[in-house]
Design a protein around this motif. Structure first.
Motif, mmCIF file in Angstrom:
data_model
loop_
_atom_site.group_PDB
_atom_site.id
_atom_site.type_symbol
_atom_site.label_atom_id
_atom_site.label_comp_id
_atom_site.label_asym_id
_atom_site.label_seq_id
_atom_site.Cartn_x
_atom_site.Cartn_y
_atom_site.Cartn_z
ATOM 1 N N THR A 85 0.840 -1.197 0.000
ATOM 2 C CA THR A 85 0.000 0.000 0.000
ATOM 3 C C THR A 85 0.878 1.250 0.000
ATOM 4 N N SER A 86 1.982 1.208 0.741
ATOM 5 C CA SER A 86 2.907 2.345 0.763
ATOM 6 C C SER A 86 3.616 2.487 -0.581
ATOM 7 N N VAL A 87 3.976 1.362 -1.196
ATOM 8 C CA VAL A 87 4.603 1.414 -2.518
ATOM 9 C C VAL A 87 3.642 2.029 -3.526
ATOM 10 N N ALA A 88 2.368 1.632 -3.441
ATOM 11 C CA ALA A 88 1.369 2.184 -4.366
ATOM 12 C C ALA A 88 1.211 3.687 -4.167
ATOM 13 N N PRO A 93 3.536 10.914 -5.798
ATOM 14 C CA PRO A 93 4.577 11.931 -5.966
ATOM 15 C C PRO A 93 5.311 11.819 -7.297
ATOM 16 N N GLU A 94 5.425 10.600 -7.853
ATOM 17 C CA GLU A 94 6.080 10.512 -9.153
ATOM 18 C C GLU A 94 5.219 11.155 -10.238
ATOM 19 N N ARG A 95 3.901 11.038 -10.113
ATOM 20 C CA ARG A 95 3.030 11.737 -11.075
ATOM 21 C C ARG A 95 3.217 13.246 -10.963
ATOM 22 N N ARG A 96 3.403 13.731 -9.744
ATOM 23 C CA ARG A 96 3.658 15.165 -9.572
ATOM 24 C C ARG A 96 4.984 15.546 -10.204
ATOM 25 N N LEU A 101 8.129 17.881 -14.799
ATOM 26 C CA LEU A 101 8.955 17.642 -15.978
ATOM 27 C C LEU A 101 8.266 18.132 -17.245
ATOM 28 N N ARG A 102 6.963 17.875 -17.339
ATOM 29 C CA ARG A 102 6.218 18.312 -18.525
ATOM 30 C C ARG A 102 6.271 19.839 -18.665
ATOM 31 N N ARG A 103 6.051 20.554 -17.550
ATOM 32 C CA ARG A 103 6.101 22.012 -17.618
ATOM 33 C C ARG A 103 7.505 22.506 -17.950
ATOM 34 N N TYR A 104 8.518 21.849 -17.375
ATOM 35 C CA TYR A 104 9.893 22.232 -17.652
ATOM 36 C C TYR A 104 10.231 22.026 -19.128
ATOM 37 N N LEU A 105 9.836 20.878 -19.672
ATOM 38 C CA LEU A 105 10.128 20.580 -21.078
ATOM 39 C C LEU A 105 9.445 21.573 -22.005
ATOM 40 N N ARG A 106 8.205 21.922 -21.675
ATOM 41 C CA ARG A 106 7.501 22.893 -22.516
ATOM 42 C C ARG A 106 8.216 24.238 -22.502
ATOM 43 N N GLY A 107 8.660 24.665 -21.307
ATOM 44 C CA GLY A 107 9.397 25.920 -21.232
ATOM 45 C C GLY A 107 10.705 25.870 -22.002
ATOM 46 N N GLU A 108 11.417 24.747 -21.865
ATOM 47 C CA GLU A 108 12.692 24.602 -22.571
ATOM 48 C C GLU A 108 12.495 24.481 -24.077
ATOM 49 N N GLU A 109 11.440 23.789 -24.492
ATOM 50 C CA GLU A 109 11.166 23.666 -25.930
ATOM 51 C C GLU A 109 10.871 25.037 -26.539
ATOM 52 N N ALA A 110 10.104 25.865 -25.820
ATOM 53 C CA ALA A 110 9.823 27.214 -26.318
ATOM 54 C C ALA A 110 11.103 28.040 -26.389
ATOM 55 N N ARG A 111 11.945 27.900 -25.356
ATOM 56 C CA ARG A 111 13.210 28.639 -25.352
ATOM 57 C C ARG A 111 14.115 28.191 -26.496
ATOM 58 N N LEU A 177 8.881 11.490 -0.889
ATOM 59 C CA LEU A 177 9.612 10.471 -1.648
ATOM 60 C C LEU A 177 10.200 9.420 -0.708
ATOM 61 N N PRO A 178 10.386 8.197 -1.206
ATOM 62 C CA PRO A 178 11.021 7.151 -0.382
ATOM 63 C C PRO A 178 12.417 7.564 0.057
ATOM 64 N N ALA A 179 12.829 7.048 1.198
ATOM 65 C CA ALA A 179 14.172 7.314 1.704
ATOM 66 C C ALA A 179 15.157 6.328 1.093
ATOM 67 N N PHE A 180 16.440 6.614 1.280
ATOM 68 C CA PHE A 180 17.460 5.702 0.744
ATOM 69 C C PHE A 180 17.322 4.316 1.374
ATOM 70 N N GLU A 181 16.889 4.265 2.638
ATOM 71 C CA GLU A 181 16.686 2.975 3.296
ATOM 72 C C GLU A 181 15.648 2.134 2.577
ATOM 73 N N ASP A 182 14.700 2.789 1.895
ATOM 74 C CA ASP A 182 13.708 2.040 1.129
ATOM 75 C C ASP A 182 14.338 1.375 -0.089
ATOM 76 N N LEU A 183 15.289 2.071 -0.708
ATOM 77 C CA LEU A 183 16.005 1.473 -1.837
ATOM 78 C C LEU A 183 16.752 0.230 -1.381
ATOM 79 N N GLU A 184 17.409 0.335 -0.224
ATOM 80 C CA GLU A 184 18.111 -0.824 0.321
ATOM 81 C C GLU A 184 17.129 -1.949 0.652
ATOM 82 N N GLY A 185 15.997 -1.602 1.274
ATOM 83 C CA GLY A 185 15.006 -2.622 1.624
ATOM 84 C C GLY A 185 14.422 -3.297 0.409
ATOM 85 N N ALA A 186 14.160 -2.521 -0.646
ATOM 86 C CA ALA A 186 13.618 -3.103 -1.879
ATOM 87 C C ALA A 186 14.630 -4.026 -2.538
#
Length: 615
Positions: A85-88, A93-96, A101-111, A177-186
């Motif tokens: 449930t926590s993984v889900a 936050p990754e969608r956020r 990223l989408r807004r950044y890319l649009r700004g950079e593409e215009a630039r 976001l997950p902590a580094f300990e989560d990467l180790e646990g996974a």
């Protein structure tokens, strides 16, 4: 003689020389002692100019993702890996971040479109060899461009404003976001799955879950979507094992990382933290620590082909050559790697065997005393709606009740528990501590929380004849297992005189009532170690008892508990630990394991058993 080794944990600190290892690959982001810019220059590419907006963003996110953060925040958001449930929830936050990223890319593409326009405008003037500088208008614009326009282009704030907005957005998301300990646990969870189900690392890297025993290959799980790992993914798993001194697991994962990096050498993935050199460096030293000096030498020599200026690895090569010259037999001797048994579990092989094969579980036609029936327990509550009963085992007495809760009830219970899930703990003297041999999150629910729990209590009491109210029974415990979640063989009842249960007037635990809230996609069962059988977590038929599938093995249960497995891997069940005073005490060891899946509203009634639970 020692080779040069590593100390430190993860990528945080730049370690020096380990007492045990000497001086091998350094911990931290040093990438085998060579800077990213220097390696890029050696490979003949200029990194910064080649990076587009997407690459720059990925680089930023990769760097920010490894920030340690405030310890209190890390503790608050930690243990993501211990419950699915926590993984889900980590998807949100990754969608956020994707939105940022989408807004950044649009700004950079215009630039970049505007810069491209300026480039072609000036280029067209230079391509016309007949462009007369005597034209006062052209002369003026040339001087203006060189004095003003180019300065504005080079020192434009638009790029820094875009990246600043991205950084600010990331910092707002970072606390979720997950902590580094989560990467180790996974990573440790993948190793656990590898061990319990004898999975092939090369197959796992391709997204295939196969057990390889000799020439026999068995498919254990077929995901709906095939997802393969990158060289950097495999390196991260191998490095977690490497940092623990676990070369049994480190070597196959690092070997796969080396293989994948070799196949993509010359390509650059900005999000990767490691490189071929890193994988070769760690794998060479892991082989050396395991006693295979020849492999360590060959890998170190390959490393020097890509990074000839690395003095540390060059010194290691000289040491390896000297060792082989002094002991030529090491060049042909095969090193036998022993899998570490960290918890020193004597019943580990039995437990994992039951998880793989269901052990010697009896069948109904061979043992007539095991039967199926409709159960009322002489209770008026069950006369109009008897429960479907299947006797699984006689000693310890284990009964499976089918369709014990409805889909709606299971969903309500999961919803009530989810906000309160915390890392599961075990008793250690007077303390309650999280441990590696129990990977899950759990929550306790009082029946006053919702009418559904009151109804469930009445149903359990009618079926078992036990008093389900405190102090005779504990509250309902809902448990959700995480990636490779498990509970190694244990007794549900207290076995130590120092346990607080011995000082309670309600007595020790005498029975377990465990409800599975979901099926699992693969694995998942309750294994009874000394009884040599296991009960799979699968969705059983609702129209009869003749075709009960028994094709998975992973455990989940405890004495005097109602454990409920919820969707995906609610692999800790809704454990209703009922501390009844009883004259009869049957002891059995059990283990638990879990995965994800759909509804499976069935339950086990156990008479004081010891069991193990798992992946």
């Amino acid at each position: 003689m020692q080779s040069e080794g590593q100390e430190g944990r993860g990528w945080r600190a730049r370690g020096g020389v380990s007492k045990e290892s000497g001086a091998g690959p350094r911990a931290g982001r040093g990438r085998s002692g060579e800077s990213r810019a220097r390696r890029d220059a050696r490979r003949g590419r200029a990194r910064a100019p080649a990076m587009g907006p997407a690459a720059r963003l990925a680089a930023l996110l990769a760097v920010l993702a490894f920030r340690a953060g405030d310890p209190a925040e890390v503790a608050a958001r930690g243990d993501t890996f211990s419950a699915l449930t926590s993984v889900a929830r980590a998807l949100a936050p990754e969608r956020r971040l994707l939105g940022l990223l989408r807004r950044y890319l649009r700004g950079e593409e215009a630039r970049l479109r505007d810069l491209t326009r300026f480039y072609h405008k000036v280029l067209s003037l230079h391509e016309d060899s007949a462009t007369p500088v005597s034209n006062p208008l052209l002369a003026f614009t040339l001087i203006k461009r060189l004095q003003s326009d180019w300065k504005n282009v080079v020192h434009s704030l638009e790029a820094s404003e875009n990246i600043r907005a991205l950084k600010d957005g990331y910092e707002r998301v970072e606390q979720d976001l997950p902590a580094f300990e989560d990467l180790e646990g996974a990573a440790r969870a993948l190793m656990r799955l590898q061990d319990v189900y004898m999975l092939n690392v090369k197959g796992l890297a391709r997204g295939v879950f196969q057990r390889v025993t000799g020439s026999a290959v068995t498919d254990l799980y077929s995901p709906r979507r095939l997802f393969s790992l990158t060289g950097d993914d495999c390196f991260q798993v191998g490095k977690v094992a490497y940092d623990m001194g676990d070369y049994y697991h480190a070597i196959p994962w690092l070997e796969e990382a080396v293989s994948l990096f070799r196949g993509s050498y010359g390509e650059w993935k900005t999000e990767d933290e490691a490189s071929l050199e890193d994988a070769l460096d760690h794998l060479a030293f892991a082989y050396f620590q395991a006693g295979n000096v020849l492999c360590a030498l060959n890998l170190s020599r390959e490393f020097l082909l890509y990074s000839p200026d690395n003095k540390r690895v060059a010194r290691n090569v000289l040491k390896y050559e000297k060792l082989l010259a002094e002991s030529p037999n090491q060049a042909v001797a095969e090193t036998v790697m022993q899998r570490p048994n960290v918890p020193h579990l004597q019943t580990r092989d039995t437990y994992e065997g039951l998880c793989q094969t269901l052990g010697s579980q009896p069948t109904h036609y061979r043992i007539p005393s095991l039967y199926c029936s409709y159960e009322t327990s002489s209770s008026p509550y069950l006369l109009l709606q008897p429960v479907r009963k299947e006797v699984i085992h006689l000693e310890p007495y284990v009964v499976l009740y089918h369709d014990f809760v409805s889909d709606a009830e299971a969903q309500t219970i999961r919803g009530l528990a989810e906000p309160w899930l915390q890392r599961s703990v075990v008793a250690s003297g007077e303390k309650q501590l999280p441990v590696e041999y129990r990977i899950s999150k759990s929550a306790w629910l009082k029946d006053t929380v919702d009418p559904v729990l009151v109804t469930l209590d009445h149903r359990i009491a009618a079926l078992t004849g036990l008093d389900v109210q405190p102090p005779y029974a504990e509250y309902l415990q809902v448990v959700n297992y995480g990636i490779g979640g498990h509970y190694e063989p244990h007794f549900d009842h207290a076995t130590s005189p120092s346990s607080p249960l011995y000082r309670m007037n309600s007595g020790n635990r005498v029975a377990t009532f465990m409800i599975y809230l979901s099926s699992v996609e693969a694995g998942g069962a309750t294994a009874f170690i000394y009884g040599n059988f296991s009960v799979p977590v699968v969705k059983w038929p609702t129209s009869g008892y003749t075709s009960m599938d028994r094709n998975s093995a992973d455990p989940a249960a405890q004495d005097l508990k109602t454990k409920v497995l919820a969707e995906r891997s609610w692999r800790s069940p809704l454990a209703f630990q009922r501390s009844q005073k009883s004259k009869t005490r049957v002891r059995e060891e059990k283990g638990e394991q879990a995965s994800g899946g759909g509804p499976c509203q069935h339950c086990l009634f156990l008479a004081n058993g010891r069991q193990g639970s798992g992946l």
